[in-house]
Design an enzyme around this catalytic site. Structure first.
Site, PDB file in Angstrom:
ATOM      1  N   PRO A 142      -7.363  97.031 -43.380  1.00 24.33           N
ATOM      2  CG  PRO A 142      -6.932  94.810 -43.315  1.00 24.33           C
ATOM      3  CD  PRO A 142      -6.534  95.969 -42.627  1.00 24.33           C
ATOM      4  CB  ILE A 143     -12.456  99.175 -44.455  1.00 26.40           C
ATOM      5  CG1 ILE A 143     -11.332 100.048 -43.652  1.00 26.40           C
ATOM      6  CG2 ILE A 143     -13.693  99.709 -44.135  1.00 26.40           C
ATOM      7  CD1 ILE A 143     -11.353 101.702 -43.905  1.00 26.40           C
TER       8      ILE A 143
END
Length: 63
Positions: free
Chosen positions: A2-3
């Protein structure tokens, strides 16, 4: 991996940005069960004159 991209008006101190990174990381970890080591947080600081609020720059609005 996840970013999270977080856009902020420039001017916050390093301690606040470190706390934001930690808390966003923890929230993502809890919400989607992502391993902490896989979470990335990017803080993008925007100059006040490049951030618009209700038709005016944040600088003009005194932010």
């Amino acid at each position: 991996m996840p970013i999270a991209h977080v856009y902020l008006i420039e001017g916050r101190d390093e301690e606040k940005k470190e706390r934001l990174i930690a808390e966003v990381t923890d929230a993502i970890h809890r919400a989607v069960d992502a391993p902490i080591d896989s979470v990335r947080v990017l803080i993008i600081e925007v100059p006040k004159e490049h951030f618009g609020i209700a038709g005016q720059s944040a600088k003009k609005r005194g932010r």
